[in-house]
Structures are given as C-alpha cells and as structure tokens.
Scaffold this motif. Structure first.
Motif, PDB file in Angstrom:
ATOM      1  N   THR A 187       0.837  -1.203   0.000  1.00 25.28           N
ATOM      2  CA  THR A 187       0.000   0.000   0.000  1.00 25.28           C
ATOM      3  C   THR A 187       0.870   1.249   0.000  1.00 25.28           C
ATOM      4  OG1 THR A 187      -1.816  -1.136   1.094  1.00 25.28           O
ATOM      5  CG2 THR A 187      -1.781   1.250   1.302  1.00 25.28           C
ATOM      6  N   GLN A 207      -7.621   0.336  -0.493  1.00 16.88           N
ATOM      7  CA  GLN A 207      -7.808  -0.934   0.227  1.00 16.88           C
ATOM      8  C   GLN A 207      -9.027  -0.845   1.146  1.00 16.88           C
ATOM      9  OE1 GLN A 207      -4.293  -2.127   2.412  1.00 16.88           O
ATOM     10  NE2 GLN A 207      -4.972  -4.257   2.470  1.00 16.88           N
ATOM     11  N   ASP A 267      -5.929  -1.621  -4.844  1.00 21.37           N
ATOM     12  CA  ASP A 267      -5.344  -2.151  -3.611  1.00 21.37           C
ATOM     13  C   ASP A 267      -6.285  -3.189  -3.011  1.00 21.37           C
ATOM     14  OD1 ASP A 267      -3.835  -2.664  -1.404  1.00 21.37           O
ATOM     15  OD2 ASP A 267      -3.610  -0.566  -0.780  1.00 21.37           O
TER      16      ASP A 267
HETATM   17 MG   LIG Z   1      -2.087  -2.736   2.210  1.00 22.31          MG
END
Ligand SMILES: [Mg+2]
Ligand SMILES: Nc1ncnc2c1ncn2[C@@H]1O[C@H](COP(=O)(O)OP(=O)(O)OP(=O)(O)O)[C@@H](O)[C@H]1O
Lengths: 250, 312
Positions: A53, A97, A171
C-alpha cells in the motif's frame, strides 16, 4: 522481435525507479524497481505489512508519501512535483484498500466525479452492473457507512471503471468480496485493460493474481523478484525469498 | 393579502423557491414582518392565530386531533430592516393522532445590527406526527443575534422530526437552546445544520429527555466552520425509562482558524435504558480528500464536496 515491437516495449507506462521510503526512522521501502507497460496487468503480492500500500500511495502522490529516494515516472515524465489530482489528470487513479465513506455523497455523483479528468465511455449504470450491483438499487444510495464493506469495495471498482484510467492501482480489490464473485472482479480488471488501460493490482487472492501478465513479490520493503505470475506466486508460497530468507514473509 | 405583505412576499420569493404557494388559499400560513402580523391563514383542521402583545408577536398554530394535514403549513418570519429587534412567542399544538408538516422560513437578508428571539412551545399529541423544518436565510453581513428556544413535548407514540438549517449568508451569533421530552414509544429525530464563516459564533444546546418507556431519540448536529468562526455544541441525552434508546451524533468540520467544541453528555437513570454518542471534530478527513483527489478533483473542489455532503 520487430524493431517496432522493441520500441513499444522500450516505452513503459510507469517506471518506479529505485524508490525508497522511510517513516518514523524506519525503512519501509528500499530500492524498489518496477515497470508497468501499456495495457499490462501487474500483480503485486507479499505478506501483510510489507509495503504494498505504501508503494501504491507513493505512485498516487498521497500526502506524506514522497519517496525518500528514487523516482516515479509516467510515460517518461517525473511525477515528483505533481499533486494527487494532477496525477489523476494524467490518467492515474487508485481504488483504496479501505475506501473512504463520504456522508451526503450519492453513489451516482461519486461515479460521475472528475468528468474533466478522464475520458468516459462507460455509462454509470453499466459500470455498476459490471461490478455486480443493480444500478436501480445503488445509484441513489449514499456513499456513507450504510453501505456494507463489500458493496463499498465494488462501488470503488465501478468508479475506476467509469473513469477509464491509463493506470489503475487497485489495492486488494477482492478483499471483502464474496467467494462467488471473485471472477467478476477479475473480469473488471480485464475490462480495464480492454479499455486501453494498465493495472497494478495488489492482491492476496490467487485467482486475481493469476489474471496478471506479470507479478512482483515484495518482502520487507524490497522487491524479491518479478516475472511470470505462476513462478512468482509459487516462489512466494514457498517463501523462497532472497530478502529475508523466508523468515519475514511468513 | 395587503400591499405590504405582498411586498414582503416578493422579497421572500427570492429566497424561498415555493413562495408562490403562500398566496394559495389552501396553504395555511403565518407571515410576520418584525412585530407586524402581515397575514394569517388557516384551513379546516388547522387554526393559525397571531397578535401583538406590546413588543412581542404572539402566535399559535393548532392542528385538530385526528387531522391529516396534506398541505405544508408555512411560517415566514423575519424583517427587511438593517436594525430591528423581533421577539416572537409561538405555540404549536398537534392534536392526538394528527399529522402535519411545518416549514418555517426565517429571513433577515439585510440585518446589520439586529436581533431575533423566538420562544416556542411545541406539543405533539399522542400518536401524532410533526415534521418541522426551519430554514434561515441571512444576509452577507450576518449582523444578527438569533436565539431560538424550544420546549418540545412529544407525547406517547408520537413522532417528531425537526431540521434546523442555516446555510446561506452570515450566521452572526446563533444561540439555539432546545429541550425535547419524549413519552412512551415516542420518537424524536432532531437535526441542526449550520455553515459558519467570518466571525460567526454558534452555540447549540440540546437536551433530549427520554422519559417514556421505549422512547427513542436521535440528535444529529452538523457544523462546518471556516475563517475565524466558533462553535460549541453541547448536547445532553437522558435515558430515564425502560427500553429508552438515545443517540447523539455530532460532526464539526473545522478549517482555517476556526474553533469548534463538542460536549456530549450521556445520562442514564434506568438500568434498561441506553444512550450512545459519537462526536467528530476536526479538519477534513484525509482519506476522504485523497479519494476525491484521485478522481481528478482539485483540493478546493474536493473540500467543497465534503462540506456540502455533511451539511446535506
Ligand atoms: Mg495494504
Ligand atoms: N506513514 C507511515 N508512517 C509510519 N509507518 C508507516 C507509514 N505508512 C506505512 N507504514 C508502515 O509500513 C509498513 C507497510 O505498510 P503497508 O500498508 O504498505 O503494508 P501492506 O503491504 O499494504 O500490508 P497489507 O497486506 O496488510 O495491506 C507497515 O508496517 C506500516 O505500519
């Protein structure tokens, strides 16, 4: 290989060039090199907390995520001086994410954001259908905490699809998506390429990694290897890691 | 309708989109310019009365028991002068089993050194429903002190929904004080939305008393502050009976040099009552901002969208 083919390959869409990142006196990323070609899908795999990330945020240009060393280029242009929205206007976007909830913003309005920034061809209703959401049931919903986690993830993906970006960073797009729908998400990623874009997909789901053209394996902030998806994933599963000797990425 | 009230209406129509309906004989209404009662209109089932008591305007709106009032009741209260003091005492009674919608337009477009005080008693009878919206339209200067005080009694099985909004023009000094008491199986949903800038000063005090068995209440406050504005939101919810459920939800978005405070107080005096609260005071959320930026919005566009969203 024809000279033309060689030239095309010589001009990657994205070049992550020896990127390092330090925070709180700790090295999070260390000399990461990764390129993504035009209309290429690259899967980024690696254990939790390994820096995936962080790398995505650096490419997107998030606040507090300027690389400590190295550079990121899009079609040869150094992105260092560009803010997120300027990168977005060059065609880079990101599905988070854990996508943010925004009170008072209708799904319809979210999906139609930034018309100026991207060239849109997919009607909003179709974008929702492709992520498995019935447009009638969702276009008027709010992008707030009343959406379930899977619904919010799907809407995030629909918003990327509606943008038709040159580079989509996804993500963990299959996180929180029900077992029966992972193939739907995989198809959306193929659709993004079909529409002329490239995709960097961070994933923990094998079925998503397998649709990529190439995979990259990150461990402890360093790139272990890149290449053929099956080989890279097999190497990750076996923890054959030259960075930590299989210790950290377990 | 008199000439002066027509003039007042003309001004109102630039702020209130559906002002034309006020001239309709089927629309119950109350029109108040300063202390002058310009027009009152009732319809079967809805009585509207207004008068002057010295320097105070006194009004009453009564909905008969069982009346299901289809047209929205409008009140237009304000003044066009720069310097003016308006004091209003109003009583709203919704009879047992009745249902009504009340829309209050409060207009102070030219206020420079002005004051508006309202003392309201609102009684929502057993099993009745009242939807009350109060929208304020202030001028750019916002030279006004606005002090609405409300005492709301929501009887057994009744439903009270209110929405106060001050989103246009300078706030000036706003002092809202309201007490809402909810009887058995009653429901109160109280929202306030304010956009403050410049040197605006906002204080909102809510007291929600869930005194009846299985009474429920939600107090929602949204304040967006910019420049040197200040806001304090002080909320207390008391859960006093079995099955009472209360929730306070306060969000204050702070930009520039603005200062915001939230003081949610929860008091439970019955072991089977439950009251919860959430308060978020701070600047624009980074994750929300970056999400919008990654969609190509500029930082200003993104912040506008987030602020508009919370005030919606
Ligand atoms: Mg991550
Ligand atoms: N701004 C920051 N300041 C301090 N530490 C950070 C910062 N950003 C990331 N980290 C740390 O860097 C490491 C990598 O985080 P990152 O979120 O990139 O992991 P990830 O590979 O995406 O993991 P996951 O698979 O769990 O999503 C973590 O230990 C995290 O706590």
């Amino acid at each position: 290989m024809s000279p033309l083919g060689a030239m095309e390959r010589a001009a990657p869409l994205l070049e992550i060039d020896h990127v390092g990142f330090r925070a709180d006196g700790r090295t999070i990323l260390d000399g990461v090199d990764l390129t993504i070609g035009e209309r290429e899908i690259v899967a980024l795999v690696g254990a939790n907390g390994t820096g995936k990330t962080t790398l995505a945020r650096i490419v997107m240009g998030c606040s507090g995520y300027a690389p400590s060393s190295g550079s990121v280029r899009l079609r040869g242009q150094d992105l260092a001086s560009l803010a997120i929205h300027e990168r977005a206007r060059l065609g880079i976007t990101m599905a988070w994410q854990e996508p943010a909830r925004i009170e008072g913003l209708r799904v319809h309005d979210y999906l139609s954001l930034g018309r100026a920034a991207f060239e849109r061809v997919i009607p909003l209703a179709e974008a929702l259908q492709r992520v498995g959401l019935a447009p009638d049931a969702y276009l008027d919903r709010m992008l707030d905490k009343t959406l379930s986690s899977g619904e919010r993830k799907r809407i995030e993906l629909a918003s990327i699809l509606a943008m038709r970006p040159a580079l989509a960073i996804l993500d963990d797009p299959a996180a929180g998506i029900d077992l029966a729908s992972v193939e739907e998400i995989a198809q959306v990623i193929r659709d993004l390429r079909e529409a002329g874009g490239s995709v960097l997909v961070i994933t923990h789901v094998d079925a998503i990694a397998q649709i990529a053209d190439r995979a990259a394996y990150l461990c402890g902030g360093r790139l272990v290897c890149t290449g053929d998806v099956r080989e890279v994933v097999a190497r990750y599963r076996a923890r054959r890691c030259v960075v930590c000797d299989g210790e950290a990425c377990r | 309708m008199s000439v002066s009230s027509k003039r007042f209406l003309q001004v109102i129509s630039s702020f209130v989109p559906d002002a034309a309906t006020l001239a309709d004989p089927t629309t119950p209404h109350l029109l108040l310019d300063g202390h002058e009662v310009l027009s009152v209109q009732g319809i079967p089932g809805v009585e509207v009365r207004a008068d002057k008591d010295g320097e105070i305007a006194v009004a009453e709106i009564v909905v008969a028991p069982g009346a299901i009032v289809v047209p929205t009741i409008h009140t237009c209260i304000g003044f066009l002068q720069a310097r003016e003091i308006q004091r209003l005492r109003i009583r709203v009674r919704i009879g047992e089993g009745a249902s009504a919608r009340l829309l209050a337009h409060c207009l102070f477009p030219n206020a420079e050194q002005a004051e508006h005080t309202m003392d309201a008693v609102v009684e929502v009878g057993a099993n009745a429903t009242l939807r009350y919206s109060e929208g304020h339209f202030h001028g750019p200067i916002g030279g006004i002190v606005v002090s609405p005080t409300l005492d709301v009694r929501v009887a057994e099985g009744a439903h009270y929904v209110s929405d106060f909004s001050l989103l246009q023009g300078g706030v000036g000094r706003l002092r809202i004080a309201q007490r809402i008491e909810v009887g058995a199986n009653g429901v109160a949903e109280v929202t306030a939305r304010v956009s403050a800038r410049g040197h605006d000063d906002v204080r909102i005090e809510d007291e929600l008393v869930l005194s009846g068995r299985a009474s429920r209440g939600l107090v929602k406050t949204r304040v967006a502050l910019a420049d040197d504005a200040r806001a304090a939101v002080i909320g207390i919810t008391r859960g006093c009976a079995e099955g009472a459920r209360g929730h306070m939800d306060c969000m204050e978005l702070v930009r520039d040099r603005a200062v915001a405070r939230a003081e949610p107080i929860v008091e439970v005096s019955h072991p089977l009552a439950k009251v919860t609260h959430e308060a978020a005071v701070g600047t624009v959320d980074q994750a929300q901002l970056e999400t919008l930026l990654a969609h190509g919005l500029t930082p200003d566009e993104a912040i506008d969208l987030i602020v508009t969203g919370i005030l919606r």
